[in-house]
Design an enzyme around this catalytic site. Structure first.
Site, PDB file in Angstrom:
ATOM      1  N   LYS A 184      -0.680  -1.086   8.949  1.00 27.38           N
ATOM      2  CA  LYS A 184      -0.513   0.320   8.905  1.00 27.38           C
ATOM      3  C   LYS A 184      -1.763   1.351   9.223  1.00 27.38           C
ATOM      4  O   LYS A 184      -3.008   0.680   9.063  1.00 27.38           O
ATOM      5  CB  LYS A 184       0.201   0.797   7.561  1.00 27.38           C
ATOM      6  CG  LYS A 184       1.809   0.238   7.915  1.00 27.38           C
ATOM      7  CD  LYS A 184       2.773   0.938   7.099  1.00 27.38           C
ATOM      8  CE  LYS A 184       4.216   0.585   7.629  1.00 27.38           C
ATOM      9  NZ  LYS A 184       5.244   0.851   6.498  1.00 27.38           N
TER      10      LYS A 184
ATOM     11  N   ARG B  13       6.448  -7.212   3.098  1.00 25.85           N
ATOM     12  CA  ARG B  13       6.834  -7.141   4.674  1.00 25.85           C
ATOM     13  C   ARG B  13       5.620  -7.116   5.713  1.00 25.85           C
ATOM     14  O   ARG B  13       4.817  -6.465   5.356  1.00 25.85           O
ATOM     15  CB  ARG B  13       7.618  -5.955   4.897  1.00 25.85           C
ATOM     16  CG  ARG B  13       8.248  -5.490   6.205  1.00 25.85           C
ATOM     17  CD  ARG B  13       8.889  -4.183   6.552  1.00 25.85           C
ATOM     18  NE  ARG B  13       9.504  -4.025   7.593  1.00 25.85           N
ATOM     19  CZ  ARG B  13       8.953  -3.657   8.647  1.00 25.85           C
ATOM     20  NH1 ARG B  13       7.733  -3.346   8.586  1.00 25.85           N
ATOM     21  NH2 ARG B  13       9.618  -3.295   9.676  1.00 25.85           N
TER      22      ARG B  13
END
Ligand code: 7PJ
Length: 266
Positions: free
Chosen positions: A209, A243
């Site tokens: 991210k 995840r």
């Protein structure tokens, strides 16, 4: 949880499963098979790109991307299939095709989503997002990010319970990167134990991210080491499901933490 993106424009692994305009099902199945062999217990299949500025897709496109792949993976692999969707129609169709988990970045807020999810009787991951994907990173704003994220998630838990989805079937996710500054993300990571104390498993998505890019100046292709660090920090703070785009590496990183934990009980 391994990520299988069926979008042509994902920020992290955009279009790698595409041949021209077409999602290549054999490539997607091979990716899924590899992830299961590497230790994924869950595969998250998504058809809508939620990266900032991503193009909206039609329900028909999302259905065509997601449902046949759920069907194929469910026929060929022994793994829980999570469907990353906010659309009630996709929840219903994916459940019939063999999905075992609904993962909604909008926490069942779309019209009909609570009812559709309840009818599937599947577990649901409720994620927090501030704003909408197109604009959520423009100016994230909280007086108390941890308190507000927690209050939102508990309010969605209550909405689920009203609709007949018991909390034993719910997972919570603070939604890293979804309307959050770097400081907000770090505060939420520190506060994972508080989110976990409600008794529902916590799922986190930190893999590749942009907080890593912003903190370390790393391009999206160079974010694996920091993603592994974040995975371990999250596991240590009570996350039950990580995840990730990089299953083999993440499984090893978390396994070292687990081994250390277990040594304390010998
Ligand atoms: C997340 C997600 C996340 C959950 C995406 C990306 C963006 N679902 N879907 N949590 N992120 N539950 O893969 O970076 O953090 S899409």
């Amino acid at each position: 949880m391994g990520v299988i993106n069926t979008t042509p424009d994902s920020f992290s692994d955009g279009g790698t499963l595409y041949q021209g305009e077409q999602l290549n099902m054999d490539l997607a199945l091979r990716r899924a098979t590899d992830m299961v062999a590497q230790g994924a217990a869950v595969l998250d299949i998504g058809g809508e790109s939620t990266r900032p500025g991503a193009a909206a897709i039609t329900l028909e496109q999302e259905m065509q991307r997601v449902v046949p792949l759920v069907e194929r993976i469910s026929a060929e692999l022994d793994v829980v299939i999570s469907v990353d969707t906010s659309a009630p129609e996709v929840m219903t169709a994916a459940a019939s095709a063999g999905a075992g988990l609904i993962n909604d970045v909008r926490a069942l807020s779309r019209a009909g989503a609570l009812q559709a999810a309840a009818a599937t009787e599947l577990p649901v991951c409720l994620m927090h997002m501030q704003g909408q994907p197109a604009t959520m990173q423009a100016a994230p704003d909280y007086a108390d990010v941890v308190g507000e994220v927690e209050a939102f998630l508990l309010q969605r838990v209550a909405a689920c319970e009203t609709q007949g989805i018991p909390r034993q079937r719910l997972l919570l996710d603070p939604g890293f990167g979804f309307g959050k500054s770097v400081a907000h993300n770090l505060q939420l990571l520190r506060a994972l134990p508080r989110l976990a104390q409600h008794g529902m498993p916590v799922l986190v998505g930190l893999s590749r991210k942009s907080l890593i890019g912003k903190l370390l100046g790393r391009d999206v292709t160079q974010r694996l080491p920091a993603s592994l660090s974040l995975a371990v920090l999250a596991a240590e703070r009570g996350a039950s499901i990580i995840r990730t785009h990089d299953v083999a590496e993440t499984a090893d990183a978390v396994a070292m933490w687990v081994a250390m934990q277990e040594a304390g009980e010998i």
